[in-house]
Design an enzyme around this catalytic site. Structure first.
Site, PDB file in Angstrom:
ATOM      1  N   ALA A 163       0.815  -1.216   0.000  1.00 54.57           N
ATOM      2  CA  ALA A 163       0.000   0.000   0.000  1.00 54.57           C
ATOM      3  C   ALA A 163       0.849   1.267   0.000  1.00 54.57           C
ATOM      4  O   ALA A 163       0.331   2.366  -0.178  1.00 54.57           O
ATOM      5  CB  ALA A 163      -0.951   0.005   1.185  1.00 54.57           C
ATOM      6  N   ARG A 208       9.278   7.183  -4.528  1.00 53.54           N
ATOM      7  CA  ARG A 208      10.639   7.334  -5.065  1.00 53.54           C
ATOM      8  C   ARG A 208      10.820   6.691  -6.442  1.00 53.54           C
ATOM      9  O   ARG A 208      11.845   6.886  -7.087  1.00 53.54           O
ATOM     10  CB  ARG A 208      11.654   6.752  -4.068  1.00 53.54           C
ATOM     11  CG  ARG A 208      11.993   7.729  -2.967  1.00 53.54           C
ATOM     12  CD  ARG A 208      12.945   7.134  -1.963  1.00 53.54           C
ATOM     13  NE  ARG A 208      12.269   6.200  -1.077  1.00 53.54           N
ATOM     14  CZ  ARG A 208      12.910   5.267  -0.356  1.00 53.54           C
ATOM     15  NH1 ARG A 208      14.221   5.149  -0.444  1.00 53.54           N
ATOM     16  NH2 ARG A 208      12.228   4.468   0.434  1.00 53.54           N
ATOM     17  N   GLN A 232      -6.239  -0.565   1.860  1.00 51.20           N
ATOM     18  CA  GLN A 232      -5.864   0.231   3.035  1.00 51.20           C
ATOM     19  C   GLN A 232      -5.911   1.684   2.582  1.00 51.20           C
ATOM     20  O   GLN A 232      -4.979   2.183   1.949  1.00 51.20           O
ATOM     21  CB  GLN A 232      -4.450  -0.155   3.510  1.00 51.20           C
ATOM     22  CG  GLN A 232      -4.056   0.531   4.799  1.00 51.20           C
ATOM     23  CD  GLN A 232      -2.547   0.463   5.063  1.00 51.20           C
ATOM     24  OE1 GLN A 232      -1.750   0.236   4.164  1.00 51.20           O
ATOM     25  NE2 GLN A 232      -2.164   0.685   6.305  1.00 51.20           N
ATOM     26  N   GLY A 239       0.683   2.563   8.746  1.00 50.15           N
ATOM     27  CA  GLY A 239       1.754   1.702   9.248  1.00 50.15           C
ATOM     28  C   GLY A 239       1.567   0.251   8.852  1.00 50.15           C
ATOM     29  O   GLY A 239       0.483  -0.163   8.429  1.00 50.15           O
ATOM     30  N   GLY A 278      14.685  -1.736  10.816  1.00 49.08           N
ATOM     31  CA  GLY A 278      14.381  -2.053  12.207  1.00 49.08           C
ATOM     32  C   GLY A 278      15.443  -3.006  12.741  1.00 49.08           C
ATOM     33  O   GLY A 278      15.922  -3.881  12.026  1.00 49.08           O
ATOM     34  N   GLU A 319      12.387   0.091  15.874  1.00 47.31           N
ATOM     35  CA  GLU A 319      12.503   0.817  14.606  1.00 47.31           C
ATOM     36  C   GLU A 319      13.616   1.854  14.721  1.00 47.31           C
ATOM     37  O   GLU A 319      13.869   2.401  15.801  1.00 47.31           O
ATOM     38  CB  GLU A 319      11.174   1.484  14.258  1.00 47.31           C
ATOM     39  CG  GLU A 319      10.101   0.493  13.856  1.00 47.31           C
ATOM     40  CD  GLU A 319      10.551  -0.433  12.730  1.00 47.31           C
ATOM     41  OE1 GLU A 319      11.042   0.081  11.702  1.00 47.31           O
ATOM     42  OE2 GLU A 319      10.429  -1.657  12.856  1.00 47.31           O
ATOM     43  N   ARG A 374      11.245 -14.582 -32.227  1.00 46.51           N
ATOM     44  CA  ARG A 374      10.096 -14.002 -31.532  1.00 46.51           C
ATOM     45  C   ARG A 374       9.158 -15.112 -31.077  1.00 46.51           C
ATOM     46  O   ARG A 374       9.332 -16.275 -31.425  1.00 46.51           O
ATOM     47  CB  ARG A 374       9.402 -13.002 -32.457  1.00 46.51           C
ATOM     48  CG  ARG A 374      10.264 -11.748 -32.693  1.00 46.51           C
ATOM     49  CD  ARG A 374       9.635 -10.814 -33.689  1.00 46.51           C
ATOM     50  NE  ARG A 374       8.247 -10.519 -33.343  1.00 46.51           N
ATOM     51  CZ  ARG A 374       7.320 -10.146 -34.223  1.00 46.51           C
ATOM     52  NH1 ARG A 374       7.621 -10.020 -35.510  1.00 46.51           N
ATOM     53  NH2 ARG A 374       6.098  -9.910 -33.830  1.00 46.51           N
ATOM     54  N   ALA A 399      18.761 -15.913 -48.967  1.00 45.37           N
ATOM     55  CA  ALA A 399      18.913 -14.560 -48.410  1.00 45.37           C
ATOM     56  C   ALA A 399      17.773 -13.663 -48.860  1.00 45.37           C
ATOM     57  O   ALA A 399      17.361 -13.686 -50.015  1.00 45.37           O
ATOM     58  CB  ALA A 399      20.240 -13.969 -48.881  1.00 45.37           C
ATOM     59  N   SER A 446      17.034 -16.593 -53.377  1.00 50.14           N
ATOM     60  CA  SER A 446      17.214 -15.309 -52.690  1.00 50.14           C
ATOM     61  C   SER A 446      16.195 -14.274 -53.127  1.00 50.14           C
ATOM     62  O   SER A 446      15.729 -14.282 -54.266  1.00 50.14           O
ATOM     63  CB  SER A 446      18.609 -14.756 -53.011  1.00 50.14           C
ATOM     64  OG  SER A 446      19.568 -15.641 -52.497  1.00 50.14           O
TER      65      SER A 446
HETATM   66  C1  UD1 Z   1       9.694  -1.873   7.747  1.00 52.34           C
HETATM   67  C2  UD1 Z   1       9.849  -2.457   9.148  1.00 52.34           C
HETATM   68  C3  UD1 Z   1      11.333  -2.496   9.502  1.00 52.34           C
HETATM   69  C4  UD1 Z   1      12.096  -3.293   8.477  1.00 52.34           C
HETATM   70  C5  UD1 Z   1      11.850  -2.744   7.072  1.00 52.34           C
HETATM   71  C6  UD1 Z   1      12.427  -3.673   6.047  1.00 52.34           C
HETATM   72  C7  UD1 Z   1       7.860  -1.822  10.372  1.00 52.34           C
HETATM   73  C8  UD1 Z   1       7.272  -0.880  11.346  1.00 52.34           C
HETATM   74  N1  UD1 Z   1       9.136  -1.636  10.080  1.00 52.34           N
HETATM   75  O1  UD1 Z   1      10.146  -0.526   7.827  1.00 52.34           O
HETATM   76  O2  UD1 Z   1      11.508  -3.093  10.780  1.00 52.34           O
HETATM   77  O3  UD1 Z   1      13.477  -3.273   8.768  1.00 52.34           O
HETATM   78  O4  UD1 Z   1      10.443  -2.625   6.805  1.00 52.34           O
HETATM   79  O5  UD1 Z   1      12.349  -3.103   4.779  1.00 52.34           O
HETATM   80  O6  UD1 Z   1       7.173  -2.707   9.909  1.00 52.34           O
HETATM   81  N2  UD1 Z   1       3.012  -0.612   3.855  1.00 52.34           N
HETATM   82  C9  UD1 Z   1       1.662  -0.683   3.701  1.00 52.34           C
HETATM   83  N3  UD1 Z   1       0.876   0.133   4.451  1.00 52.34           N
HETATM   84  C10 UD1 Z   1       1.375   0.993   5.364  1.00 52.34           C
HETATM   85  C11 UD1 Z   1       2.777   1.054   5.507  1.00 52.34           C
HETATM   86  C12 UD1 Z   1       3.569   0.235   4.749  1.00 52.34           C
HETATM   87  O7  UD1 Z   1       1.155  -1.468   2.908  1.00 52.34           O
HETATM   88  O8  UD1 Z   1       0.584   1.685   6.003  1.00 52.34           O
HETATM   89  C13 UD1 Z   1       3.868  -1.498   3.042  1.00 52.34           C
HETATM   90  C14 UD1 Z   1       4.782  -0.761   2.104  1.00 52.34           C
HETATM   91  O9  UD1 Z   1       4.174  -0.630   0.818  1.00 52.34           O
HETATM   92  C15 UD1 Z   1       5.989  -1.687   2.017  1.00 52.34           C
HETATM   93  C16 UD1 Z   1       5.999  -2.360   3.384  1.00 52.34           C
HETATM   94  O10 UD1 Z   1       4.709  -2.218   3.921  1.00 52.34           O
HETATM   95  O11 UD1 Z   1       5.816  -2.707   1.042  1.00 52.34           O
HETATM   96  C17 UD1 Z   1       7.034  -1.743   4.316  1.00 52.34           C
HETATM   97  O12 UD1 Z   1       6.713  -0.396   4.549  1.00 52.34           O
HETATM   98  P1  UD1 Z   1       7.833   0.709   4.749  1.00 52.34           P
HETATM   99  O13 UD1 Z   1       7.146   1.997   4.999  1.00 52.34           O
HETATM  100  O14 UD1 Z   1       8.832   0.646   3.668  1.00 52.34           O
HETATM  101  O15 UD1 Z   1       8.482   0.207   6.118  1.00 52.34           O
HETATM  102  P2  UD1 Z   1       9.902   0.586   6.671  1.00 52.34           P
HETATM  103  O16 UD1 Z   1       9.821   1.875   7.348  1.00 52.34           O
HETATM  104  O17 UD1 Z   1      10.915   0.420   5.618  1.00 52.34           O
END
Ligand code: UD1
Ligand code: MG
Length: 427
Positions: free
Chosen positions: A12, A17, A76, A81, A142, A157, A318, A365, A390
């Site tokens: 989600a 980036r 979501q 989170g 984390g 975290e 192909r 050819a 050819s």
């Molecule tokens: C998360 C972990 C961290 C770990 C890292 C590895 C948590 C709190 N932290 O951190 O410990 O080292 O990944 O890459 O879990 N996502 C959702 N909905 C949300 C938030 C995130 O679907 O509300 C998805 C994102 O699309 C992604 C994944 O969850 O695929 C991780 O989210 P991201 O925000 O990258 O977490 P990190 O802060 O990197």
């Protein structure tokens, strides 16, 4: 109470980036999307149900999973989170007992074997298992606070970590397995009282330990858990995949004269004793049989190359090209949806599309099968041992019989009988 293995794939996040109108998990590595790589892992472990959690661009992901009966989408609406994201999948779950594995849509290379080890660790302690790795540069991952061998106390975290905790290099990949009822019971206790103001999935580890539930860490290599957040990461993931697959092929007896210049696809199949010269690109669906040689600068997709055949240099195969044993396809020859029999040759500057070419036939050819009349595609059949001179145009639909000869420069619009000579010349 229905019991089964559920995989929840988190996807989600905005993926901002990437700077892309395409959902991040639909970007490709080695010829298939990040999501398809993850879904392949869920298949490898025999998951009964997969729920993909998406936010924005939901319809793109829906379109991508169309036709997969055990994959559903959960929405979501607000990204509060990773813990909140898993909770968003709850209503879509078919199984209230059994196990749940949480994966990330942008972490494409975790193998079925690794997930199997993770599941086994979760099952053996009847608790939670997290997939950890030793990070060369732990950055903002984390940190896993472990006590004994494999026993985990909590995950902290980066933003919430003390400098001592930040010095830890053992990091959370994000991938977690747990019994489904335990997972959701623990998630119901997670709050957003932290530096990010988010509901952290990772808090379930500490919560488990304070309820006397065990938590273990399963170890993966850093390469396996690499994530894709930017185009740079995408290129790094591609490079990692290519390096691995090249190594696998060479270990299995394939010669790569310049490994770094050859680009494979996730599903490329190559038998032993195949020689691949420099600068060859494989798209999806290619099978190369033993002893074939793929010469420099050729591009192949959706095709089968028979044993001992020689392709290129500078050939293009192909989808639907089926090249027989010991056949030869030379420079600047394009083959599409056409099969060439054993020992047949098209050595120079030709287009053979929607055609069958018999054993030992020779395509001179500059021969073109004119397969398209502007509306429809038509078939050309060239018999065994036929000789196409050819610079001939074979206007499909048309048949050239066995051992027939088409004289150079002919435009053939009517079928040619076996063993006969066809010659058409402008005045
Ligand atoms: C998360 C972990 C961290 C770990 C890292 C590895 C948590 C709190 N932290 O951190 O410990 O080292 O990944 O890459 O879990 N996502 C959702 N909905 C949300 C938030 C995130 O679907 O509300 C998805 C994102 O699309 C992604 C994944 O969850 O695929 C991780 O989210 P991201 O925000 O990258 O977490 P990190 O802060 O990197
Ligand atoms: Mg992340």
């Amino acid at each position: 109470m229905a019991s089964g293995t559920t995989c929840i794939i988190l996807a989600a996040g905005k993926g901002s980036r990437m700077h892309s109108a395409t959902h991040k998990v639909l970007h490709h590595v080695a010829g298939r999307s990040l999501l398809d790589h993850v879904l392949a892992t869920t298949e490898a472990i025999g998951a009964d149900q997969v729920v993909v959690v998406v936010g924005a661009q939901r319809s793109q992901v829906e379109h991508a999973i169309r036709g997969r009966s055990n994959v559903t989408i959960a929405h979501q609406a607000e990204q509060l989170g990773t813990g909140h994201a898993v909770l968003a999948a709850r209503d879509a779950l078919k199984f209230s007992s059994g196990e749940t594995i949480i994966m990330y849509g942008d972490v494409p290379f975790v193998s079925g074997n690794t997930i199997t080890r993770l599941r086994a660790d979760a099952a053996s302690c009847s608790g939670v298992a997290i997939l950890g790795f030793d990070a060369e540069d732990p950055g903002q991952y984390g940190r896993i606070i472990a006590t004994g061998v494999g026993t985990v106390e909590r995950i902290v975290e980066y933003r919430d970590a003390t400098s001592q905790e930040r010095a830890i290099k053992f990091c959370n990949s994000g991938i977690i397995a747990a019994s489904t009822p335990i997972l959701f019971e623990l998630l119901s206790q997670v709050t957003n009282d932290n530096a990010a103001g988010e509901f952290y999935l990772t808090d379930i580890v500490g919560l488990a330990r304070s309820s006397g539930i065990e938590a273990r860490a399963t170890i993966a290599s850093e390469n396996e858990v690499l994530g894709v957040n930017s185009r740079l990461d995408l290129a790094a993931a591609e490079a990692a995949f290519q390096q691995r697959i090249r190594g696998n092929f060479m270990a299995d007896g394939v010669t790569l004269q310049a490994p770094k210049s050859v680009h494979f696809c996730y599903d490329t199949v190559i038998a032993a004793d195949v020689i691949i010269e420099p600068n060859v690109v494989f798209g999806p669906g290619v099978v190369i049989q033993a002893g074939a040689r793929i010469r420099a600068f050729s591009h192949l997709e959706g095709c089968v190359v028979g044993a001992g055949a020689v392709i290129g240099p500078y050939a293009r195969l192909r989808p639907g090209a089926n090249i027989g044993v010991d056949a030869k396809i030379g420079n600047f020859v394009e083959i599409k949806n056409a099969s060439l029999g054993p020992g047949a040759k098209a050595n120079h500057l030709s287009y053979v599309g929607d055609a069958t070419v018999g054993q030992g036939a020779n395509i001179g050819a500059g021969t073109i099968t004119c397969n398209y009349d502007g509306y429809f595609k038509h078939q050309t059949h060239i018999g065994e041992g036929a000789f196409i001179g050819s610079n001939s145009a074979l206007v499909a639909p048309v048949d050239v019989g066995d051992n027939a000869i088409v004289a150079a420069g002919s435009t053939i619009t009517q079928s040619v009988d076996a063993g006969s000579l066809a010659l058409t010349r402008a005045e």
